[in-house]
Design an enzyme around this catalytic site. Structure first.
Site, mmCIF file in Angstrom:
data_model
loop_
_atom_site.group_PDB
_atom_site.id
_atom_site.type_symbol
_atom_site.label_atom_id
_atom_site.label_comp_id
_atom_site.label_asym_id
_atom_site.label_seq_id
_atom_site.Cartn_x
_atom_site.Cartn_y
_atom_site.Cartn_z
ATOM 1 N N ASP A 36 0.688 -1.415 0.050
ATOM 2 C CA ASP A 36 0.102 0.058 0.009
ATOM 3 C C ASP A 36 0.966 1.241 -0.024
ATOM 4 O OD1 ASP A 36 -3.188 0.307 0.715
ATOM 5 O OD2 ASP A 36 -2.192 1.937 1.162
ATOM 6 N N ASN A 89 -5.803 -5.197 -6.155
ATOM 7 C CA ASN A 89 -6.924 -4.656 -5.574
ATOM 8 C C ASN A 89 -6.898 -3.064 -5.442
ATOM 9 O OD1 ASN A 89 -9.219 -4.572 -3.339
ATOM 10 N ND2 ASN A 89 -7.526 -3.786 -2.313
ATOM 11 N N TYR A 155 -13.627 5.984 -12.907
ATOM 12 C CA TYR A 155 -13.829 4.701 -12.435
ATOM 13 C C TYR A 155 -14.525 3.685 -13.258
ATOM 14 C CZ TYR A 155 -14.797 1.389 -8.482
ATOM 15 O OH TYR A 155 -14.613 0.463 -7.698
ATOM 16 N N LYS A 159 -12.738 0.271 -14.617
ATOM 17 C CA LYS A 159 -13.257 -0.996 -14.366
ATOM 18 C C LYS A 159 -13.703 -1.630 -15.869
ATOM 19 C CE LYS A 159 -12.500 -0.853 -10.020
ATOM 20 N NZ LYS A 159 -11.470 -1.471 -9.231
ATOM 21 N N THR A 190 -16.709 1.018 2.436
ATOM 22 C CA THR A 190 -15.387 1.430 2.281
ATOM 23 C C THR A 190 -15.529 2.902 2.079
ATOM 24 O OG1 THR A 190 -14.639 1.157 -0.046
ATOM 25 C CG2 THR A 190 -14.443 -0.830 1.646
#
Length: 255
Positions: A36, A89, A155, A159, A190
């Site tokens: 990360d 991820n 986004y 995706k 989240t």
């Protein structure tokens, strides 16, 4: 312990789905490399895993830089001897109406959500081939790679690309015994849905799912853990829709 002795690399592993998946993989016996940009939160995840008796290490990585992703894969092999699972991820989101969405917004999201996945696939695929590992590359796609929604231009584009990268990568790597598969969440509880909260669209998003609730990160982690097991051998080149029915129906709810 269905992932016992497997080595798993998880990008975006400090928070949200990445954190939940890191914890789940460790619980199932995997050795986890948590990657990360947020070192403090990433180290905290590793500490939690170790306290629970698992094995994990942290390394700071910017997935928009191929050399760093390649270094991450090399670090995993240097630390644990191999790499069995790569979970691409890491992701971000920017929520704005299309005409207010700037090129800078677009490229910021695409660089993480699309290019970061491609870099992870490339680095992990090359290393698995080098080592002769019949591993698994798992990409975090999204229901929003299949259906349109409001306010997430970059986004959606990223995706959609991840969905096709998953299909293409699976075809290319199948002769090596490497699987490439995706997971397709919808609205997960989240920080990435904060934009929907700020825009007053969170209830609207909930209504697009069959339980009328947000999905919890741990529920996605359960799916990703299964995809990394030998039991998921026949899942290849597809995106498992962990979307609480989002893609299966359309309600009459409007924002």
């Amino acid at each position: 312990m269905k992932l016992e002795n497997k080595v798993a690399v998880i990008t975006g592993g400090a928070e949200g789905i990445g954190k939940a998946t890191s914890l789940k993989y460790a619980k199932e016996g995997a050795k986890v490399v948590v990657a990360d940009v947020n070192e403090e939160l990433g180290q905290a995840v590793v500490s939690e895993i170790v306290e629970q008796g698992g094995q994990a290490v942290f390394t700071k990585v910017d997935v928009t830089v191929f050399e760093e992703v390649e270094g991450l894969v090399n670090f995993a092999v240097e630390t644990y001897g191999t790499i069995d699972v790569m979970f691409n991820n890491a992701g971000i989101g920017i929520t704005k109406p299309f005409l207010q969405h700037t090129p800078e917004d677009y490229h910021k999201v695409v660089n993480v959500n699309q290019h970061g996945v491609y870099y992870g696939m490339l680095a992990a695929g090359r290393k698995m081939k080098e080592l002769g590992v019949k591993g698994v590359i798992i990409n975090n796609a999204s229901v929003f790679g299949f259906v349109g929604t409001l306010g997430i231009t970059g986004y959606q584009a990223a995706k959609g690309a991840v969905v096709m990268l998953t299909k293409h990568g699976a075809l290319e790597l199948a002769p090596l015994g490497i699987r490439v598969v995706g997971v397709g969440p919808a609205a997960v509880n989240t920080k990435i849905v904060q934009g929907y909260r700020d825009a007053g669209l969170l209830d609207y998003m909930k209504q697009q799912q069959m339980t009328r609730e947000l999905i919890e990160p741990e529920e996605i982690a359960d799916v990703v853990a299964f995809l990394g097991t030998d039991e998921a051998r026949v899942l290849n080149g597809s995106v498992v829709m962990a979307d609480d029915g989002f893609s299966s129906f359309k309600s009459d709810v409007r924002p």
